[in-house]
Structures are given as C-alpha cells and as structure tokens.
Design a protein around this motif. Sequence first.
Motif, PDB file in Angstrom:
ATOM      1  N   ILE A  52      40.805 -73.332  10.096  1.00 46.83           N
ATOM      2  CA  ILE A  52      40.544 -74.507   9.271  1.00 46.83           C
ATOM      3  C   ILE A  52      41.888 -75.179   9.059  1.00 46.83           C
ATOM      4  CG2 ILE A  52      39.670 -75.377   7.086  1.00 46.83           C
ATOM      5  CD1 ILE A  52      37.879 -72.931   6.914  1.00 46.83           C
ATOM      6  N   LEU A  53      42.030 -76.399   9.559  1.00 44.04           N
ATOM      7  CA  LEU A  53      43.303 -77.101   9.568  1.00 44.04           C
ATOM      8  C   LEU A  53      43.292 -78.255   8.573  1.00 44.04           C
ATOM      9  CD1 LEU A  53      43.686 -77.447  13.454  1.00 44.04           C
ATOM     10  CD2 LEU A  53      44.483 -75.559  12.013  1.00 44.04           C
ATOM     11  N   ALA A  54      44.460 -78.594   8.084  1.00 43.96           N
ATOM     12  CA  ALA A  54      44.592 -79.811   7.295  1.00 43.96           C
ATOM     13  C   ALA A  54      44.420 -81.009   8.218  1.00 43.96           C
ATOM     14  CB  ALA A  54      45.952 -79.853   6.616  1.00 43.96           C
ATOM     15  N   GLY A  55      43.881 -82.091   7.683  1.00 42.53           N
ATOM     16  CA  GLY A  55      43.691 -83.300   8.459  1.00 42.53           C
ATOM     17  C   GLY A  55      45.001 -84.021   8.712  1.00 42.53           C
ATOM     18  N   PRO A  56      44.940 -85.210   9.301  1.00 44.61           N
ATOM     19  CA  PRO A  56      46.169 -85.944   9.658  1.00 44.61           C
ATOM     20  C   PRO A  56      47.012 -86.367   8.468  1.00 44.61           C
ATOM     21  CG  PRO A  56      44.195 -87.283  10.028  1.00 44.61           C
ATOM     22  CD  PRO A  56      43.725 -85.900   9.758  1.00 44.61           C
ATOM     23  N   LYS A  57      46.439 -86.361   7.261  1.00 45.54           N
ATOM     24  CA  LYS A  57      47.212 -86.712   6.064  1.00 45.54           C
ATOM     25  C   LYS A  57      47.795 -85.490   5.366  1.00 45.54           C
ATOM     26  CE  LYS A  57      44.483 -90.874   5.089  1.00 45.54           C
ATOM     27  NZ  LYS A  57      43.630 -91.569   4.084  1.00 45.54           N
ATOM     28  N   GLY A  58      47.466 -84.287   5.848  1.00 49.73           N
ATOM     29  CA  GLY A  58      47.904 -83.081   5.172  1.00 49.73           C
ATOM     30  C   GLY A  58      47.121 -82.866   3.880  1.00 49.73           C
ATOM     31  N   LEU A  63      31.170 -91.771  16.280  1.00 52.00           N
ATOM     32  CA  LEU A  63      31.988 -90.569  16.425  1.00 52.00           C
ATOM     33  C   LEU A  63      33.423 -90.887  16.846  1.00 52.00           C
ATOM     34  CD1 LEU A  63      29.366 -88.311  18.233  1.00 52.00           C
ATOM     35  CD2 LEU A  63      30.124 -88.110  15.862  1.00 52.00           C
ATOM     36  N   GLU A  64      33.701 -92.147  17.088  1.00 48.62           N
ATOM     37  CA  GLU A  64      35.031 -92.538  17.546  1.00 48.62           C
ATOM     38  C   GLU A  64      36.073 -92.299  16.455  1.00 48.62           C
ATOM     39  OE1 GLU A  64      37.256 -96.455  19.495  1.00 48.62           O
ATOM     40  OE2 GLU A  64      35.133 -96.522  18.934  1.00 48.62           O
ATOM     41  N   GLY A  65      37.209 -91.735  16.865  1.00 43.95           N
ATOM     42  CA  GLY A  65      38.312 -91.522  15.941  1.00 43.95           C
ATOM     43  C   GLY A  65      38.197 -90.283  15.095  1.00 43.95           C
ATOM     44  N   VAL A  66      37.162 -89.460  15.320  1.00 47.09           N
ATOM     45  CA  VAL A  66      36.965 -88.241  14.537  1.00 47.09           C
ATOM     46  C   VAL A  66      37.210 -87.036  15.440  1.00 47.09           C
ATOM     47  CG1 VAL A  66      35.337 -86.911  13.139  1.00 47.09           C
ATOM     48  CG2 VAL A  66      35.264 -89.408  13.084  1.00 47.09           C
ATOM     49  N   TRP A  67      37.914 -86.032  14.917  1.00 49.18           N
ATOM     50  CA  TRP A  67      38.146 -84.798  15.685  1.00 49.18           C
ATOM     51  C   TRP A  67      36.824 -84.069  15.876  1.00 49.18           C
ATOM     52  CZ3 TRP A  67      37.510 -79.586  15.678  1.00 49.18           C
ATOM     53  CH2 TRP A  67      38.313 -78.847  16.548  1.00 49.18           C
TER      54      TRP A  67
END
Length: 287
Positions: free
Chosen positions: A96-102, A148-152
């Motif tokens: 489980i990772l932090a997103g692009p903003k932390g 779904l574009e732009g979503v991991w």
Amino acid sequence: MAPLIPHWAQPSHGDIQEVIINEAEFTSKSLSKTTVPPFGVFAKMDFPPCTVAEGGPTYATVQMGRNKHLNLNSDLLYINHSCEPSLIFDTGNLNILAGPKGLQPGDELTFFYPSTEWSMAQPFDCGCGKPACRGRISGASDMTDAELEGVWLNGHIRELLEERKAATAATTIAAEKNGDLTKASENGASEQDITLPRDTAADQTAQALQDALDSAEKVVEASRRALLSYLQSLQNTEVFGRKANGGALDFSGLGGVQGLPAAGSQRRGPTSRELSGEMGGDTTILV
C-alpha cells in the motif's frame, strides 16, 4: 463504509492509522498518523493476517489478480474509496503506497476501488465530492477509458481492459464487414470479392485474422496452379484429349478450373515462366 464487527485484534495498525468508527452507514473512515513521501510504502498486505478469499469477491475483499481476491483481516478494511485517492493499493506486490502527493498526519486514507476491482459485489454511488468524482462505482469493467485515465491501475485491471478493447475492435470490424457485405450484395458482388481495408486491421486481433485470410488465399492459389500444371502436362501423353474409343475427352466436369487448353489445341510443354511459378492459374497458352 458500513459498520463492521472485526474479528481481529484492534488496533491492527495503530502506529500509522487512526480508525474513526461511526454508526451511520458508510461514514467510518481512516486517517494517517504518519508522514510518507510520494509513492513510499505506507503498509504491507502481509499473509497473515491477509488470507486468500474463497468463493469470489465480497464487499470486504480486495482483488489481487484476474480471479484472485484477498481478505485484509485488519483495520486496513476501513480505508474508503475516493476518486482522488491518497493511497495506491498495489496488490501485485502486496504494497500500500502513498499517492503522488504523499501523506501527512490527519490525511484521510483512501484508494480508488476500480484500481483493484474489475466487477464489484456491492456497487455504490460515490460521495467523495472531488472535482473528478466518477459517480457510480461498480468496478473498472463498467468504466470508460476516459474515466480511468490518469489513475494508477493494477496489472490485472490493465490486462482486462486490453482484452475488452480487443473484443470491441473485433466486434466493430465484424460489423463493418457485415455492412460491406450487405452493400456489396446489393451491387451484385460476392463475399470473395470483398477485402477489408488494411487500415482497419491496426488492432492485433484484427491483424491476425487478416493474415490468416491472406494465407488461406495463397493456399487456394497454389492449389489452383498445381492442378492446372498437372492437367497441362497431360498434353505430352498420347491419351490427352482422347476417349477410349478415340474421341475427345470431356473436361466439363472440371468446371471452375481456369486455364484448361481448348479442344484440339497443342503445345510444346511448359515454358520457363511456368516452371518458375510466374504464370497465374488463369493463363492459357495456345501454340
């Protein structure tokens, strides 16, 4: 999310997660108690406490493969959905990772459910209130590419989306071909006269089908040439063009084979062009 009766010891992740339980349906939530840099590891989906889910997906499982789901069996189950999530559930690597903003302490812990779920057992109307909110959430299978574009997305979701895209392209090509056949039929053409434009075969599935059709046509042409060559070689024998009673042989039973010599014609044998395979099956040489 709906109230749960946990069967695990709580808190399960007390050093990084604060769980806020509310009695009202879908109002419980989780907050971060730690700082995590962008794409840093927030938690692991360890086995145990995680277990492989039996019997397919439920509202409490997380999809980890095409046909595999897991039970979190921990407070991680209280992480809600958001269309602009703070977390990434990487089920392929059980991270489980932090997103692009932390993450910062006090941030709500959320992830994008369709990033793991192809078809959800319990769809719902999203209330995240984000500008990019997708509304109804029922799994990636019911969402467009634009949604779904732009979503991991997890690997199994990307694979299933590619399969969906290929199936859609194949259906479109088949529909276009049926339309071409109908139009051509009205103009008196047969199916054999119709070839799909090569630019419609950009998709891999369509390309493979077009290649198979091309190969089949080459086999038919080669067979036609072989039969023609054999029949023409009979001109060098005494029985060619003769019946047992001395009359001319009747080749009407070989209708559809082009290139048969006309009755009474003679020739000196195959030319160099024939031997090299350059002569088409519809060529007749009279000498």
